[in-house]
Write a protein that holds these residues in place. Structure first.
Motif, PDB file in Angstrom:
ATOM      1  N   LEU A   1       6.632  34.147 -73.861  1.00 53.55           N
ATOM      2  CA  LEU A   1       6.809  33.127 -72.824  1.00 53.55           C
ATOM      3  C   LEU A   1       7.756  33.608 -71.723  1.00 53.55           C
ATOM      4  CD1 LEU A   1       6.953  29.851 -74.938  1.00 53.55           C
ATOM      5  CD2 LEU A   1       5.028  30.813 -73.695  1.00 53.55           C
ATOM      6  N   LYS A   2       8.799  34.354 -72.124  1.00 52.19           N
ATOM      7  CA  LYS A   2       9.689  34.912 -71.107  1.00 52.19           C
ATOM      8  C   LYS A   2       8.956  35.977 -70.280  1.00 52.19           C
ATOM      9  CE  LYS A   2      13.484  34.183 -70.613  1.00 52.19           C
ATOM     10  NZ  LYS A   2      14.191  33.187 -69.786  1.00 52.19           N
ATOM     11  N   ASP A   3       8.131  36.777 -70.954  1.00 53.01           N
ATOM     12  CA  ASP A   3       7.350  37.795 -70.236  1.00 53.01           C
ATOM     13  C   ASP A   3       6.362  37.148 -69.278  1.00 53.01           C
ATOM     14  OD1 ASP A   3       8.681  39.704 -71.676  1.00 53.01           O
ATOM     15  OD2 ASP A   3       7.066  40.020 -73.136  1.00 53.01           O
ATOM     16  N   LEU A   4       5.765  36.044 -69.712  1.00 55.79           N
ATOM     17  CA  LEU A   4       4.822  35.319 -68.869  1.00 55.79           C
ATOM     18  C   LEU A   4       5.517  34.799 -67.619  1.00 55.79           C
ATOM     19  CD1 LEU A   4       1.833  34.334 -68.920  1.00 55.79           C
ATOM     20  CD2 LEU A   4       2.666  32.222 -69.967  1.00 55.79           C
ATOM     21  N   GLN A   5       6.702  34.251 -67.816  1.00 52.30           N
ATOM     22  CA  GLN A   5       7.486  33.747 -66.681  1.00 52.30           C
ATOM     23  C   GLN A   5       7.855  34.884 -65.730  1.00 52.30           C
ATOM     24  OE1 GLN A   5      11.012  31.661 -67.894  1.00 52.30           O
ATOM     25  NE2 GLN A   5      11.901  31.710 -65.838  1.00 52.30           N
ATOM     26  N   ASN A   6       8.256  36.021 -66.270  1.00 46.99           N
ATOM     27  CA  ASN A   6       8.648  37.166 -65.438  1.00 46.99           C
ATOM     28  C   ASN A   6       7.449  37.777 -64.709  1.00 46.99           C
ATOM     29  OD1 ASN A   6      11.316  36.899 -66.255  1.00 46.99           O
ATOM     30  ND2 ASN A   6      11.059  38.301 -67.991  1.00 46.99           N
ATOM     31  N   SER A   7       6.259  37.648 -65.311  1.00 47.19           N
ATOM     32  CA  SER A   7       5.063  38.240 -64.705  1.00 47.19           C
ATOM     33  C   SER A   7       4.549  37.419 -63.530  1.00 47.19           C
ATOM     34  CB  SER A   7       3.957  38.382 -65.755  1.00 47.19           C
ATOM     35  OG  SER A   7       4.352  39.253 -66.792  1.00 47.19           O
ATOM     36  N   TYR A   8       4.822  36.121 -63.554  1.00 52.01           N
ATOM     37  CA  TYR A   8       4.316  35.238 -62.497  1.00 52.01           C
ATOM     38  C   TYR A   8       5.459  34.380 -61.944  1.00 52.01           C
ATOM     39  CZ  TYR A   8      -0.097  36.555 -64.696  1.00 52.01           C
ATOM     40  OH  TYR A   8      -1.144  37.268 -65.210  1.00 52.01           O
ATOM     41  N   PRO A   9       6.462  35.018 -61.365  1.00 50.78           N
ATOM     42  CA  PRO A   9       7.650  34.269 -60.924  1.00 50.78           C
ATOM     43  C   PRO A   9       7.348  33.249 -59.823  1.00 50.78           C
ATOM     44  CG  PRO A   9       7.678  36.510 -60.058  1.00 50.78           C
ATOM     45  CD  PRO A   9       6.567  36.462 -61.056  1.00 50.78           C
ATOM     46  N   LYS A  10       6.316  33.482 -59.017  1.00 51.20           N
ATOM     47  CA  LYS A  10       5.993  32.538 -57.944  1.00 51.20           C
ATOM     48  C   LYS A  10       5.254  31.297 -58.474  1.00 51.20           C
ATOM     49  CE  LYS A  10       5.795  35.996 -54.254  1.00 51.20           C
ATOM     50  NZ  LYS A  10       4.963  36.606 -53.189  1.00 51.20           N
ATOM     51  N   LEU A  11       4.577  31.456 -59.593  1.00 47.99           N
ATOM     52  CA  LEU A  11       3.832  30.342 -60.176  1.00 47.99           C
ATOM     53  C   LEU A  11       4.646  29.604 -61.237  1.00 47.99           C
ATOM     54  CD1 LEU A  11       0.305  31.979 -60.670  1.00 47.99           C
ATOM     55  CD2 LEU A  11       0.980  30.365 -58.889  1.00 47.99           C
ATOM     56  N   LEU A  12       5.437  30.347 -61.974  1.00 47.84           N
ATOM     57  CA  LEU A  12       6.195  29.775 -63.086  1.00 47.84           C
ATOM     58  C   LEU A  12       7.675  29.850 -62.760  1.00 47.84           C
ATOM     59  CD1 LEU A  12       4.182  31.495 -65.969  1.00 47.84           C
ATOM     60  CD2 LEU A  12       3.765  29.265 -64.915  1.00 47.84           C
ATOM     61  N   ASN A  13       8.232  28.739 -62.342  1.00 47.32           N
ATOM     62  CA  ASN A  13       9.614  28.713 -61.865  1.00 47.32           C
ATOM     63  C   ASN A  13      10.641  28.816 -62.987  1.00 47.32           C
ATOM     64  OD1 ASN A  13       8.857  28.388 -59.127  1.00 47.32           O
ATOM     65  ND2 ASN A  13       8.468  26.216 -59.507  1.00 47.32           N
ATOM     66  N   ASN A  14      10.248  28.418 -64.198  1.00 49.64           N
ATOM     67  CA  ASN A  14      11.206  28.413 -65.291  1.00 49.64           C
ATOM     68  C   ASN A  14      10.456  28.500 -66.624  1.00 49.64           C
ATOM     69  OD1 ASN A  14      10.214  25.731 -65.777  1.00 49.64           O
ATOM     70  ND2 ASN A  14      11.609  25.002 -64.182  1.00 49.64           N
ATOM     71  N   PHE A  15      11.226  28.499 -67.688  1.00 46.05           N
ATOM     72  CA  PHE A  15      10.652  28.605 -69.026  1.00 46.05           C
ATOM     73  C   PHE A  15       9.728  27.429 -69.332  1.00 46.05           C
ATOM     74  CE2 PHE A  15      10.553  28.034 -73.597  1.00 46.05           C
ATOM     75  CZ  PHE A  15      10.383  29.327 -74.073  1.00 46.05           C
ATOM     76  N   GLU A  16      10.096  26.239 -68.861  1.00 42.90           N
ATOM     77  CA  GLU A  16       9.274  25.049 -69.093  1.00 42.90           C
ATOM     78  C   GLU A  16       7.878  25.220 -68.515  1.00 42.90           C
ATOM     79  OE1 GLU A  16      10.880  21.213 -68.209  1.00 42.90           O
ATOM     80  OE2 GLU A  16      12.902  21.816 -68.773  1.00 42.90           O
ATOM     81  N   ASP A  17       7.777  25.819 -67.330  1.00 46.02           N
ATOM     82  CA  ASP A  17       6.471  26.046 -66.707  1.00 46.02           C
ATOM     83  C   ASP A  17       5.631  26.998 -67.554  1.00 46.02           C
ATOM     84  OD1 ASP A  17       7.172  24.411 -64.630  1.00 46.02           O
ATOM     85  OD2 ASP A  17       7.628  26.033 -63.219  1.00 46.02           O
ATOM     86  N   ALA A  18       6.260  28.042 -68.077  1.00 42.22           N
ATOM     87  CA  ALA A  18       5.540  29.000 -68.917  1.00 42.22           C
ATOM     88  C   ALA A  18       5.067  28.336 -70.207  1.00 42.22           C
ATOM     89  CB  ALA A  18       6.438  30.202 -69.226  1.00 42.22           C
ATOM     90  N   TYR A  19       5.913  27.513 -70.790  1.00 38.76           N
ATOM     91  CA  TYR A  19       5.563  26.794 -72.017  1.00 38.76           C
ATOM     92  C   TYR A  19       4.397  25.843 -71.765  1.00 38.76           C
ATOM     93  CZ  TYR A  19       6.178  23.690 -76.053  1.00 38.76           C
ATOM     94  OH  TYR A  19       5.974  22.941 -77.199  1.00 38.76           O
ATOM     95  N   LEU A  20       4.446  25.112 -70.640  1.00 39.00           N
ATOM     96  CA  LEU A  20       3.374  24.179 -70.297  1.00 39.00           C
ATOM     97  C   LEU A  20       2.053  24.916 -70.117  1.00 39.00           C
ATOM     98  CD1 LEU A  20       2.501  21.274 -69.577  1.00 39.00           C
ATOM     99  CD2 LEU A  20       3.193  21.730 -67.221  1.00 39.00           C
ATOM    100  N   LEU A  21       2.096  26.081 -69.483  1.00 34.97           N
ATOM    101  CA  LEU A  21       0.885  26.877 -69.288  1.00 34.97           C
ATOM    102  C   LEU A  21       0.317  27.337 -70.634  1.00 34.97           C
ATOM    103  CD1 LEU A  21      -1.091  28.345 -67.384  1.00 34.97           C
ATOM    104  CD2 LEU A  21       0.493  30.284 -67.397  1.00 34.97           C
TER     105      LEU A  21
END
Length: 324
Positions: A269-289
């Protein structure tokens, strides 16, 4: 069990808005029934009941349930227990008059749809399994959740129209599980005061290898991590609303979480957030995705099964790096 306490929900203002909507009608109802009600007196102060209602009606509608019990139980409990009856399938004069004043059943009059919209909770407060989103309004009705009387109106008829005694919930929890069974602040989790929070969490019990790899039917269970008092209340609610049985039908959703654990690395989830910083603003966004559920505890009311998903994901170590 979801707590209705939220920084985004001003419960005191909502209860006053509820009272404002019914104030004129309820005052007329008291006046119309005062002669009958005044033939009865309150338990402690021996006041004519109609006059008592006229003076105290706002508090009966708007006070918190704790305050209501402190202020009114000793004054009204015996009066209602002795006179709020049905005899030969007919309401006693007391019951007929009190029901007329506290006109809960006339839901078009107090605008149940509008009340549900104002409370603004999307999933059942008792189970977090079912959407209770309001569609339509009081003039064009379509669908909304039920309102359960936390303290049953058959036992506490003077609370039948109290805002903080009305719990938004699904039909299954209200009409099939709870019905008229009695609950109380002392013995049960009371949603306007608390929820399961992080004190009562979901777990799963694998019975075989298929359960472990996400292809079986693992059993949903609970862990009790709170105080003795909270744990006791939570266990009563789980039994009352048959939550283990209700959640047993969600083995596929549970398998989906287990399968994601097999696929995800600890840092996915942290990697996902780091890979798409413009789409996923925080950990919550990555978790929701990744899960399609809410990560924040206070947002569980927005999507069914959010607490189950987060608790199991946490147990499996999928979100252990959330604060890194």
């Amino acid at each position: 069990m979801i707590s209705l306490k939220s920084e985004n929900r001003d419960l005191e203002s909502l209860s006053n808005l509820f009272y404002k909507r019914i104030k004129d009608k309820i005052e007329l109802k008291i006046e119309d029934n005062k002669a009958v009600l005044n033939t009865f007196v309150t338990d402690k102060t021996n006041k004519p009941f109609g006059d008592f209602l006229e003076k105290e009606i706002k508090d009966l509608i708007t006070l918190s349930l704790d305050d209501l019990i402190i202020k009114f139980k000793d004054e009204l409990h015996d009066l209602c227990e002795n006179n709020y009856q049905t005899i030969n399938k007919k309401y006693t004069p007391f019951k007929k008059a009190l029901n007329s004043v506290l006109f809960y059943e006339a839901q078009y009059s107090w605008k149940a749809y509008q009340t549900a919209i104002e409370i603004d909770v999307n999933t059942c407060v008792y189970c977090n399994r079912t959407y209770i989103t309001t569609v339509g309004d009081d003039s064009k009705k379509f669908v909304r959740g039920d309102f359960d009387h936390f303290m049953p109106k058959s036992t506490y008829p003077y609370l039948r129209f109290s805002f903080f005694n009305l719990i938004p919930c699904c039909v299954i929890c209200n009409r099939n599980a709870k019905k008229a069974k009695e609950t109380s602040i002392e013995n049960n989790i009371y949603p306007y005061k608390e929820g399961f929070d992080n004190n009562t969490v979901f777990t799963f019990l694998p019975n075989n290898y298929k359960d472990i790899i996400g292809k079986g039917k693992p059993v949903v269970d609970f862990l009790f991590l709170g105080t003795d008092e909270h744990n006791k209340k939570a266990k009563k609610n789980i039994k009352l609303f048959r939550l283990k049985e209700q959640y047993s039908i969600h083995s596929q959703e549970l398998n989906d979480i287990i399968n994601k654990r097999r696929v995800f690395s600890d840092s996915y989830l942290k990697d996902l957030q780091n890979s798409y910083p413009k789409l996923l603003n925080n950990f919550e966004d990555a978790y929701l995705l990744a899960f399609g559920k809410e990560f924040d505890l206070v947002k569980d009311e927005n999507r069914p099964l959010s607490k189950l998903t987060r608790d199991i994901a946490d147990e499996l170590g999928i979100i252990k790096n959330k604060y890194d």
